[in-house]
Design a protein around this motif. Structure first.
Motif, PDB file in Angstrom:
ATOM      1  N   MET A   1       1.800 -14.027   5.002  1.00 34.33           N
ATOM      2  CA  MET A   1       1.757 -13.252   3.767  1.00 34.33           C
ATOM      3  C   MET A   1       0.504 -13.611   2.978  1.00 34.33           C
ATOM      4  O   MET A   1       0.081 -14.756   2.969  1.00 34.33           O
ATOM      5  CB  MET A   1       2.976 -13.559   2.901  1.00 34.33           C
ATOM      6  N   GLU A   2      -0.009 -12.579   2.341  1.00 30.24           N
ATOM      7  CA  GLU A   2      -1.192 -12.804   1.519  1.00 30.24           C
ATOM      8  C   GLU A   2      -0.806 -13.490   0.215  1.00 30.24           C
ATOM      9  O   GLU A   2       0.271 -13.267  -0.325  1.00 30.24           O
ATOM     10  CB  GLU A   2      -1.851 -11.455   1.178  1.00 30.24           C
ATOM     11  N   LYS A   3      -1.714 -14.289  -0.267  1.00 31.25           N
ATOM     12  CA  LYS A   3      -1.479 -14.983  -1.529  1.00 31.25           C
ATOM     13  C   LYS A   3      -1.864 -14.044  -2.666  1.00 31.25           C
ATOM     14  O   LYS A   3      -2.957 -13.478  -2.681  1.00 31.25           O
ATOM     15  CB  LYS A   3      -2.328 -16.256  -1.581  1.00 31.25           C
ATOM     16  N   LEU A   4      -0.961 -13.872  -3.615  1.00 27.71           N
ATOM     17  CA  LEU A   4      -1.214 -13.008  -4.769  1.00 27.71           C
ATOM     18  C   LEU A   4      -1.786 -13.876  -5.877  1.00 27.71           C
ATOM     19  O   LEU A   4      -1.127 -14.779  -6.378  1.00 27.71           O
ATOM     20  CB  LEU A   4       0.087 -12.328  -5.214  1.00 27.71           C
ATOM     21  N   THR A   5      -3.037 -13.593  -6.302  1.00 25.06           N
ATOM     22  CA  THR A   5      -3.699 -14.466  -7.262  1.00 25.06           C
ATOM     23  C   THR A   5      -4.038 -13.793  -8.580  1.00 25.06           C
ATOM     24  O   THR A   5      -4.182 -14.468  -9.590  1.00 25.06           O
ATOM     25  CB  THR A   5      -5.005 -15.009  -6.665  1.00 25.06           C
ATOM     26  N   ARG A  33       4.941  -8.165  -4.947  1.00 23.68           N
ATOM     27  CA  ARG A  33       4.645  -7.746  -3.570  1.00 23.68           C
ATOM     28  C   ARG A  33       4.807  -6.227  -3.412  1.00 23.68           C
ATOM     29  O   ARG A  33       4.047  -5.588  -2.694  1.00 23.68           O
ATOM     30  CB  ARG A  33       5.536  -8.488  -2.581  1.00 23.68           C
ATOM     31  N   ASN A  36       1.773  -4.650  -5.065  1.00 26.78           N
ATOM     32  CA  ASN A  36       0.614  -4.881  -4.204  1.00 26.78           C
ATOM     33  C   ASN A  36       0.649  -3.940  -2.989  1.00 26.78           C
ATOM     34  O   ASN A  36      -0.373  -3.366  -2.595  1.00 26.78           O
ATOM     35  CB  ASN A  36       0.563  -6.344  -3.757  1.00 26.78           C
ATOM     36  N   SER A  40      -2.038  -1.081  -2.053  1.00 23.21           N
ATOM     37  CA  SER A  40      -2.686  -1.092  -0.736  1.00 23.21           C
ATOM     38  C   SER A  40      -2.554   0.262  -0.067  1.00 23.21           C
ATOM     39  O   SER A  40      -3.498   0.770   0.535  1.00 23.21           O
ATOM     40  CB  SER A  40      -2.069  -2.165   0.159  1.00 23.21           C
ATOM     41  N   SER A  44      -5.666   2.896   0.880  1.00 24.19           N
ATOM     42  CA  SER A  44      -5.931   2.927   2.326  1.00 24.19           C
ATOM     43  C   SER A  44      -6.541   4.273   2.724  1.00 24.19           C
ATOM     44  O   SER A  44      -6.390   5.274   2.027  1.00 24.19           O
ATOM     45  CB  SER A  44      -4.646   2.689   3.115  1.00 24.19           C
TER      46      SER A  44
END
Length: 165
Positions: A1-5, A33, A36, A40, A44
């Motif tokens: 999983m991508e880190k949400l910053t 998430r 996000n 995305s 896209s």
């Protein structure tokens, strides 16, 4: 999983808020998430590709329709030219007292006109035979590929309307 910053603040409608809360209450989901993932999807190229596929489909339909209109225009132009030729060249001139002869001659001339039009359209570069061959025997590149048909089948009328309103 991508880190949400990064944090983003924004306002959404009440309906979207309820849907977001409901979806986030499921196991393994969070508002961050979901937002996000929605962003995305929005950014896209798949969305652009689907829009382009719908545009290409409409352009293909319009092109095919325009081809038929173009063909019919050629037929009508040939008909008008032949009619004018018959009218100004071959139509006999009768006096008012010869009405019956005139009517019989008119029927004969109409039949000649129809026969000549058929011959002209069959024998010339804009012949009816060639026109019908093009309509029935379509080149392979004018057909959709299997991949294009699958992409079109996946589209719903709602998807098509959303991007062209």
């Amino acid at each position: 999983m991508e880190k949400l910053t990064h944090r983003v603040r924004g306002r959404i409608t009440e309906d979207n808020w309820r849907a977001l809360k409901s979806a986030a209450s499921r196991k393994g989901k969070s508002r961050d998430r979901l937002i996000n993932a929605a962003l995305s999807c929005y950014f896209s190229f798949e969305r652009d590709d689907m829009r382009d596929a719908r545009i290409i489909l409409r352009l293909d339909i319009l092109t095919r329709h325009l081809h038929r209109v173009h063909r019919d225009t050629h037929v009508l132009t040939e008909m008008q030219a032949l009619l004018s030729h018959y009218f100004f060249t071959f139509a006999p001139q009768y006096g008012d007292k010869d009405q019956e002869v005139r009517a019989a001659q008119g029927v004969s001339l109409l039949n000649e006109y129809i026969d000549e039009l058929g011959e002209r359209m069959k024998g010339g570069p804009k012949s009816i035979k060639k026109i019908l061959d093009k309509t029935i025997t379509v080149p392979e590149e004018e057909f959709f590929t299997s991949e294009e048909l699958e992409n079109f089948a996946a589209l719903s009328p709602k998807d098509i309307g959303d991007n062209f309103g």
